[in-house]
Design an enzyme around this catalytic site. Structure first.
Site, mmCIF file in Angstrom:
data_model
loop_
_atom_site.group_PDB
_atom_site.id
_atom_site.type_symbol
_atom_site.label_atom_id
_atom_site.label_comp_id
_atom_site.label_asym_id
_atom_site.label_seq_id
_atom_site.Cartn_x
_atom_site.Cartn_y
_atom_site.Cartn_z
ATOM 1 N N ASN A 28 58.757 29.095 -13.935
ATOM 2 C CA ASN A 28 58.129 27.778 -13.922
ATOM 3 C C ASN A 28 58.200 27.148 -12.531
ATOM 4 O O ASN A 28 57.254 26.511 -12.069
ATOM 5 C CB ASN A 28 58.799 26.866 -14.946
ATOM 6 C CG ASN A 28 58.446 27.240 -16.368
ATOM 7 O OD1 ASN A 28 57.339 27.666 -16.658
ATOM 8 N ND2 ASN A 28 59.402 27.104 -17.271
ATOM 9 N N HIS A 47 67.796 38.815 -19.088
ATOM 10 C CA HIS A 47 67.407 38.214 -20.362
ATOM 11 C C HIS A 47 67.752 39.149 -21.509
ATOM 12 O O HIS A 47 67.577 40.364 -21.417
ATOM 13 C CB HIS A 47 65.899 37.938 -20.397
ATOM 14 C CG HIS A 47 65.489 36.782 -19.548
ATOM 15 N ND1 HIS A 47 65.355 35.501 -20.045
ATOM 16 C CD2 HIS A 47 65.190 36.706 -18.231
ATOM 17 C CE1 HIS A 47 64.989 34.690 -19.067
ATOM 18 N NE2 HIS A 47 64.881 35.398 -17.959
ATOM 19 N N GLN A 105 66.571 22.656 -12.662
ATOM 20 C CA GLN A 105 66.847 23.492 -11.490
ATOM 21 C C GLN A 105 66.555 22.708 -10.204
ATOM 22 O O GLN A 105 65.580 21.941 -10.139
ATOM 23 C CB GLN A 105 66.002 24.768 -11.488
ATOM 24 C CG GLN A 105 66.510 25.869 -12.397
ATOM 25 C CD GLN A 105 65.982 25.761 -13.804
ATOM 26 O OE1 GLN A 105 64.937 25.154 -14.046
ATOM 27 N NE2 GLN A 105 66.682 26.347 -14.762
ATOM 28 N N CYS A 153 62.861 32.001 -11.138
ATOM 29 C CA CYS A 153 62.483 30.938 -12.066
ATOM 30 C C CYS A 153 60.966 30.887 -12.086
ATOM 31 O O CYS A 153 60.347 30.454 -11.105
ATOM 32 C CB CYS A 153 63.073 29.600 -11.650
ATOM 33 S SG CYS A 153 62.600 28.240 -12.748
ATOM 34 N N ASN A 155 66.026 37.895 -13.131
ATOM 35 C CA ASN A 155 67.296 37.470 -13.711
ATOM 36 C C ASN A 155 67.413 38.092 -15.101
ATOM 37 O O ASN A 155 66.431 38.578 -15.662
ATOM 38 C CB ASN A 155 67.444 35.935 -13.730
ATOM 39 C CG ASN A 155 66.263 35.240 -14.364
ATOM 40 O OD1 ASN A 155 65.504 35.834 -15.127
ATOM 41 N ND2 ASN A 155 66.091 33.976 -14.065
ATOM 42 N N CYS A 168 60.859 28.199 -20.229
ATOM 43 C CA CYS A 168 61.481 29.140 -19.290
ATOM 44 C C CYS A 168 60.456 30.215 -18.975
ATOM 45 O O CYS A 168 60.112 31.028 -19.847
ATOM 46 C CB CYS A 168 62.742 29.747 -19.896
ATOM 47 S SG CYS A 168 63.525 30.995 -18.844
ATOM 48 N N GLY A 169 59.953 30.229 -17.752
ATOM 49 C CA GLY A 169 58.908 31.174 -17.372
ATOM 50 C C GLY A 169 59.374 32.617 -17.390
ATOM 51 O O GLY A 169 58.678 33.496 -17.909
ATOM 52 N N THR A 170 60.566 32.879 -16.845
ATOM 53 C CA THR A 170 61.051 34.259 -16.859
ATOM 54 C C THR A 170 61.396 34.689 -18.280
ATOM 55 O O THR A 170 61.247 35.861 -18.638
ATOM 56 C CB THR A 170 62.264 34.449 -15.932
ATOM 57 O OG1 THR A 170 63.314 33.558 -16.317
ATOM 58 C CG2 THR A 170 61.882 34.204 -14.477
ATOM 59 N N GLY A 171 61.849 33.738 -19.112
ATOM 60 C CA GLY A 171 62.101 34.058 -20.505
ATOM 61 C C GLY A 171 60.827 34.448 -21.232
ATOM 62 O O GLY A 171 60.816 35.385 -22.038
ATOM 63 N N GLU A 227 69.012 28.874 -21.410
ATOM 64 C CA GLU A 227 69.113 29.364 -20.035
ATOM 65 C C GLU A 227 70.554 29.304 -19.552
ATOM 66 O O GLU A 227 71.235 28.286 -19.729
ATOM 67 C CB GLU A 227 68.234 28.525 -19.104
ATOM 68 C CG GLU A 227 66.748 28.746 -19.277
ATOM 69 C CD GLU A 227 65.963 28.191 -18.100
ATOM 70 O OE1 GLU A 227 66.271 28.575 -16.947
ATOM 71 O OE2 GLU A 227 65.056 27.376 -18.332
ATOM 72 N N ASN A 254 70.693 26.425 -10.705
ATOM 73 C CA ASN A 254 70.643 25.902 -12.058
ATOM 74 C C ASN A 254 71.347 24.550 -12.156
ATOM 75 O O ASN A 254 72.011 24.099 -11.215
ATOM 76 C CB ASN A 254 71.268 26.897 -13.037
ATOM 77 C CG ASN A 254 70.261 27.919 -13.538
ATOM 78 O OD1 ASN A 254 69.051 27.721 -13.452
ATOM 79 N ND2 ASN A 254 70.769 29.025 -14.069
ATOM 80 N N ASN A 287 70.410 34.985 -19.982
ATOM 81 C CA ASN A 287 69.511 34.037 -20.636
ATOM 82 C C ASN A 287 69.208 34.560 -22.032
ATOM 83 O O ASN A 287 68.951 35.760 -22.215
ATOM 84 C CB ASN A 287 68.208 33.907 -19.836
ATOM 85 C CG ASN A 287 68.449 33.393 -18.432
ATOM 86 O OD1 ASN A 287 68.663 32.212 -18.207
ATOM 87 N ND2 ASN A 287 68.417 34.302 -17.457
#
Length: 269
Positions: free
Chosen positions: A76, A151, A47, A74, A149, A209-212, A200, A65, A182
């Site tokens: 991370n 998932h 990113q 994001c 975002n 992936c932090g949000t994942g 992602e 991205n 994602n």
């Protein structure tokens, strides 16, 4: 025009950070963002992050991205820029306001409240996001969560046995997800630990992936498979995710500055 950058990563999920507060940057389009992110001919990253002034927070973070597409969140990268900032920061993103505090070797981030309504994911048509009646080969009955975002989360016996490099892009671009999605494939090892791999959107397979991790932990807690806080182990390392229904998600984990440099803006036209 020569532009300074900082290369950072969170669990191997890597970023090129441009600070538009310290230098005036021309408009950034999708093609230029993708050219900078290219690992063969550019600087290379998962990113590209641009920090800008904000009227409502300490600064605004924009996220592009690897394919140059702009996204809303994001996790991370949020830890990385918190480390760069050096103190607690309120960060404006297109996915919502985030609050991050540096910790020893990383940062802790309030990621806001997850959203579960079908049109908040968004999905193409109404559907129960707790257990979705859809499948792609061995991946079935997922849940969906928006954490800035979108998932989709699948629980499987062995995440490493899933051909995510093949199924990931198929699911990401399925018409069920009008803004793409994602794709998270997770194995619950015990009530305190989840193993996770993520495809992602716009970036492909990444080491973390932090949000994942947030979306997967939230969905596992909703299904009463784990307790909060829970450790989420990704190929690049571990994150701790805490969440109680009705509250915000708290993500804690490492972040690292790799190096600093500069480049000619027009080299990536």
């Amino acid at each position: 025009m020569r532009v300074s950058f900082t290369k950072m990563h969170g669990l191997g999920n890597d970023f090129v950070v441009l600070d538009a507060r310290a230098q005036d940057l021309p408009a950034l389009d999708k093609a230029r963002a993708a050219a900078i992110a290219d690992r063969n001919t550019g600087i290379g990253c998962d990113q590209l992050i641009v920090l800008e002034p904000s009227d409502t927070a300490d600064f605004r973070m924009r996220i592009y991205n690897h394919d140059g597409g702009e996204v809303g969140a994001c996790g991370n990268a949020t830890r990385a820029v918190a480390l760069l900032h050096g103190s607690e920061a309120r960060i404006e993103t297109s996915g919502g306001l985030l609050v991050a505090s540096p910790t020893a070797g990383g940062a802790s981030v309030d990621m806001g409240e997850p959203r579960f309504d079908w049109d908040a994911i968004p999905l193409e048509y109404p559907m129960d996001t707790f257990s979705m009646p859809v499948s792609w080969e061995m991946l079935a009955d997922p849940g969906a969560v928006n954490v800035g975002n979108p998932h989709v989360i699948f629980f499987v016996e062995d995440t490493d046995a899933v051909p995510l490099d093949r199924l990931g892009p198929e699911i990401e671009n399925d018409s069920l997800f009008p803004e793409r999605v994602n794709v998270n494939v997770a194995t619950v090892e015990n009530r305190g630990r989840i193993r996770l791999r993520v495809w992602e959107r716009g970036a492909g397979l990444t080491r973390a992936c932090g949000t994942g991790a947030c979306a997967t932990a939230v969905h596992a807690i909703r299904r009463k498979l784990v307790d909060s806080p829970v450790t989420v182990a990704l190929p690049g390392g571990e994150l701790e995710i805490a969440w109680q229904p009705g509250g915000s998600i708290r993500m804690t984990g490492p972040a690292t500055e790799s190096f600093r440099g500069s480049f000619e803006w027009d080299d990536f036209a």
